[in-house]
Scaffold this motif. Sequence first.
Motif, short mmCIF file in Angstrom:
data_model
loop_
_atom_site.label_atom_id
_atom_site.label_comp_id
_atom_site.label_asym_id
_atom_site.label_seq_id
_atom_site.Cartn_x
_atom_site.Cartn_y
_atom_site.Cartn_z
N CYS A 34 18.73 31.72 45.98
CA CYS A 34 18.41 30.39 45.49
C CYS A 34 18.13 30.46 44.00
O CYS A 34 17.95 31.54 43.44
CB CYS A 34 17.19 29.82 46.23
SG CYS A 34 15.68 30.79 46.03
N HIS A 37 15.02 32.75 42.11
CA HIS A 37 14.60 33.41 43.35
C HIS A 37 13.37 34.29 43.17
O HIS A 37 12.52 34.37 44.07
CB HIS A 37 15.75 34.25 43.91
CG HIS A 37 15.41 34.94 45.19
ND1 HIS A 37 14.97 36.25 45.24
CD2 HIS A 37 15.41 34.51 46.47
CE1 HIS A 37 14.73 36.59 46.49
NE2 HIS A 37 14.99 35.56 47.26
N TYR A 40 10.41 32.17 43.36
CA TYR A 40 10.26 31.77 44.76
C TYR A 40 9.54 32.85 45.56
O TYR A 40 8.75 32.55 46.47
CB TYR A 40 11.62 31.48 45.37
CG TYR A 40 11.59 31.37 46.88
CD1 TYR A 40 11.05 30.24 47.49
CD2 TYR A 40 12.07 32.40 47.67
CE1 TYR A 40 11.00 30.15 48.88
CE2 TYR A 40 12.03 32.31 49.06
CZ TYR A 40 11.49 31.18 49.65
OH TYR A 40 11.44 31.10 51.02
N GLU A 41 9.77 34.12 45.24
CA GLU A 41 9.17 35.23 45.96
C GLU A 41 7.70 35.46 45.58
O GLU A 41 7.02 36.28 46.21
CB GLU A 41 9.96 36.52 45.70
CG GLU A 41 11.32 36.55 46.36
CD GLU A 41 11.21 36.66 47.87
OE1 GLU A 41 10.33 37.39 48.35
OE2 GLU A 41 12.00 36.00 48.58
N ARG A 71 3.12 28.65 40.99
CA ARG A 71 4.46 28.93 41.51
C ARG A 71 5.15 27.64 41.90
O ARG A 71 6.33 27.41 41.58
CB ARG A 71 4.33 29.85 42.72
CG ARG A 71 5.55 29.93 43.64
CD ARG A 71 5.19 30.65 44.93
NE ARG A 71 6.32 30.74 45.84
CZ ARG A 71 6.61 29.81 46.76
NH1 ARG A 71 5.85 28.71 46.85
NH2 ARG A 71 7.65 29.97 47.57
N GLU A 72 4.43 26.74 42.58
CA GLU A 72 5.02 25.48 43.04
C GLU A 72 5.40 24.58 41.87
O GLU A 72 6.44 23.92 41.91
CB GLU A 72 4.05 24.78 43.98
CG GLU A 72 3.90 25.44 45.35
CD GLU A 72 3.18 26.79 45.29
OE1 GLU A 72 3.42 27.64 46.16
OE2 GLU A 72 2.36 26.98 44.35
N LEU A 75 8.69 26.09 40.46
CA LEU A 75 9.86 25.83 41.31
C LEU A 75 10.31 24.38 41.19
O LEU A 75 11.51 24.09 41.07
CB LEU A 75 9.54 26.15 42.76
CG LEU A 75 9.29 27.62 43.10
CD1 LEU A 75 8.93 27.77 44.57
CD2 LEU A 75 10.49 28.47 42.75
#
Length: 333
Positions: A34, A37, A40-41, A71-72, A75
Motif C-alpha cells: 500500500c 507502507h 502503515y506498519e 501514525r493515523e 496515513l
Amino acid sequence: MYDVVIVGAGPAGLSAAYAAKNAGLDYLVIERRCIVHTIYEFPIGLSLYSTPERIELADVPLIARDAKPTREDALRYYRRFVEVNGVEVRTYEEVTDVQGRDGDFSVATQNTGGARVYRTRKVVLATGAFDRPNRLGVPGEDLPKVRNDFREAHPYYGQDVLVVGGGSSAVETALSLCRAGAHVTLSYRRSAFAGLKYWGLPDLENRIREGAIHALMSSVVREIRPSEVVLDIDGHDAPMLIPNDFVFCMIGYAPDTAFFTRLGLAVDKNTCQPVHHPETFESTLPGIYVIGVITAGNISSEVFIENGRLHGPVVMTHIIRKVKGEGGLSFRT
C-alpha cells in the motif's frame, strides 16, 4: 513509453511523482504494497518525531490535533495528497526486474493479474530500507512467539514479554505493553539508554524505578525457548533464565539490497548504501536514480521523511537538464 517510472510509494516516491507531474513528465509510480507502507506498519497511535510541516509534501498541509502528528494523521495525509494531486500510483504490483539502458528501460512487474512490462526513459528507485528485520542469530529465534514488529499491546495483557533493544522502537514497545498490563522485561546490550525521544526516556525511567518494567542492561539473548529465555548479563557468572510467553526483537532493520545488485547497481558492502551521486542521486547505472531512506543504507540516522522527501524534485530537475543538454530525448508534456 513513460518518461519516468518510480518504484516505491513512500513519501520520497510520492514527492518524486508530484515533481514529475509538475514538470510535465509522463510518469508512473509502482508500489508492491500500500502507499506509505512503512508508516502503515508503525504501532497504532504512535506519535512521529516530526512536526507536521517537516513531513508535508509540496503545498498540501498536514492537519494534526497535536504538535506531533500520529501514525493515523500521517496515513490520512498521504492518502489525501495522492487524491488531491491525482498522483498515478499502482499498488500491490511488484517490480521484478529492470532491463535496458538510459533512455529505453523495460520494467517488469508482477501482481495478482499476472506479469506486465513497462517501457520508460528513466527509473527512480524509492524502495525504502525497512524490509528486512535484523536478527539475533540465536537458537529459537524462529519460534512462533518471536515478533519483529509491534502493532498494539492488548493481546499481551497478563503475559510475560521480553523486549530486546534499547532504541526508541524498543522503548515505546515496552511502555505500551506495560500500560496494557503485560509483565515486561527489557533487555539491552548497552549499559545506558541514549538517543531516545525526549518524552520517552523519563517515562521509561519512572516505570523502571517503580518496578513496572524490569530492565536488564548490558545483557544479550543467548537462547529463546518455548517457555523461557536465556540471557547473558555482564557481571553474572551464569546465564539468567526468565519465564517468557512472547519476545519482541526490536533491534532495527537492514535494507534489502539484493534487488539493486541484481540490476547491476553498485552497493557499498559495509553500509549497504547504493552508490550514487550525492547531488543528483543518479546511480552507477546511467538513467537509474535512488532516493529516500535507501540512500543511507543501514545508517538509519541520516535520512528520514524530512530530508528524503526533498530528493525527488532534485532528480526531476537533473533529468530535465540532462536531457536538454544531450539534445536527444523528447519528453512528452
